[in-house]
Design a protein around this motif. Structure first.
Motif: not given
Length: 300
Positions: A94-99, A208-211, A219-227
């Motif tokens: 799925c789509v991940w995001l890292d800050i 962003t990345r696929m993982y 604590k610096n990543s997420t894979y939960r999304w809303t639209y």
């Protein structure tokens, strides 16, 4: 309720026309001979994300996982790749995001530039008011730099650059003139009294990345999304705050940014397979970006 479509869907940027695509890992032949016998073995690279043509191929297809996270007692809310699950034997991704956890020198420089521009954009009446705070020594220096006929605008351009440079941590002020630093701080404080505040230093764009769907985030990543019908952003109460996670097509790369600006409007629509992918599974695999021995064996 988050208005993600039921079943498979595509994600297309309204501003650029590019869509989110999964790039399957290349499969490499690492077979070896031992004692006259060839032992077949293939290794597949990790899949990735890209923005590209909305051609309706399986690479453009996603689904929203509301499977419950037993540990946190809430849905995962993951945007999952159809192509990876369908064509690679590595589980769902799925789509991940890292800050970035800490601002870099480049981030601080960007904040200094933003502050300088805010000072330069002050109303003329306020500039004339605050100009009374410029020290005589600076005026003398500015005239030497620009010329004896240096205008107020030219002087303030130099002064605002100086004020911005001493505001952020990447600037070493140990050898600066104490009187100059003190005068600059008084000017900055007076500007703040008039509503011109220094911006906060924030890390740059979130990557962003696929993982894997089964991995645990930090604590610096997420894979939960809303639209919300236009924007896609984090829906995570435990790790990454939503404010800097708005999906943005930035020159063909998917990044997370603060809300506002171009490339942040997205349309999610049910997937309609094209005739070539619906009736030709071999070509469907090729369109996902899967190359190497396996694709060769399939005749793509």
């Amino acid at each position: 309720m988050s208005p993600f479509p039921e079943g498979n869907f595509t994600i297309v940027n309204n501003d650029t026309g590019r869509c989110l695509r999964a790039r399957l890992g290349r499969t490499k032949d690492v077979s070896d001979w031992k004692e006259g016998t060839k032992y077949l073995q293939y290794v597949t690279d990790k899949p990735g994300l890209e923005l590209g043509e909305p051609d309706g191929s399986p690479a453009t297809v996603w689904w929203f996982s509301t499977i419950d996270d037993a540990a946190e007692r809430q849905p995962f809310n993951q945007i999952v790749s159809h192509a990876v699950g369908e064509y690679q034997n590595i589980g769902n991704h799925c789509v991940w995001l890292d800050i970035k956890p800490y601002p870099t020198a480049e981030d601080r420089k960007r904040a200094a530039d933003q502050f300088r521009h805010k000072l330069d954009d002050m109303p003329q009446s306020l500039k004339e008011k605050l100009a009374l705070l410029l020290p005589d020594a600076f005026k003398t220096w500015a005239e030497a730099e620009v010329g004896p006929d240096a205008s107020l605008a030219q002087q303030l351009e130099l002064w605002h650059g100086y004020c911005a440079s001493i505001t952020f941590p990447e600037h070493n002020v140990e050898n600066e003139d104490e009187d100059g630093v003190e005068a600059a701080q008084a000017y900055i404080d007076a500007a703040a009294d008039e509503g011109i505040h220094r911006p906060q230093v924030e890390s740059g764009d979130a990557s962003t990345r696929m993982y894997g769907c089964g991995a645990s985030r930090d604590k610096n990543s997420t894979y939960r999304w809303t639209y919300d019908g236009t924007h896609i952003y984090a829906a995570d109460s435990r790790t990454v705050a939503a404010g800097r996670t708005y999906w943005t097509d930035q020159d063909g790369f998917l990044v997370g940014k603060s809300k506002g600006g171009p490339g942040q409007a997205w349309t999610l629509a049910p997937w309609k397979p094209t005739a070539r992918t619906q009736h030709d599974p071999v070509k469907a695999i090729a369109y996902t970006g899967l190359f190497g021995p396996v694709a060769g064996l399939l005749g793509s």
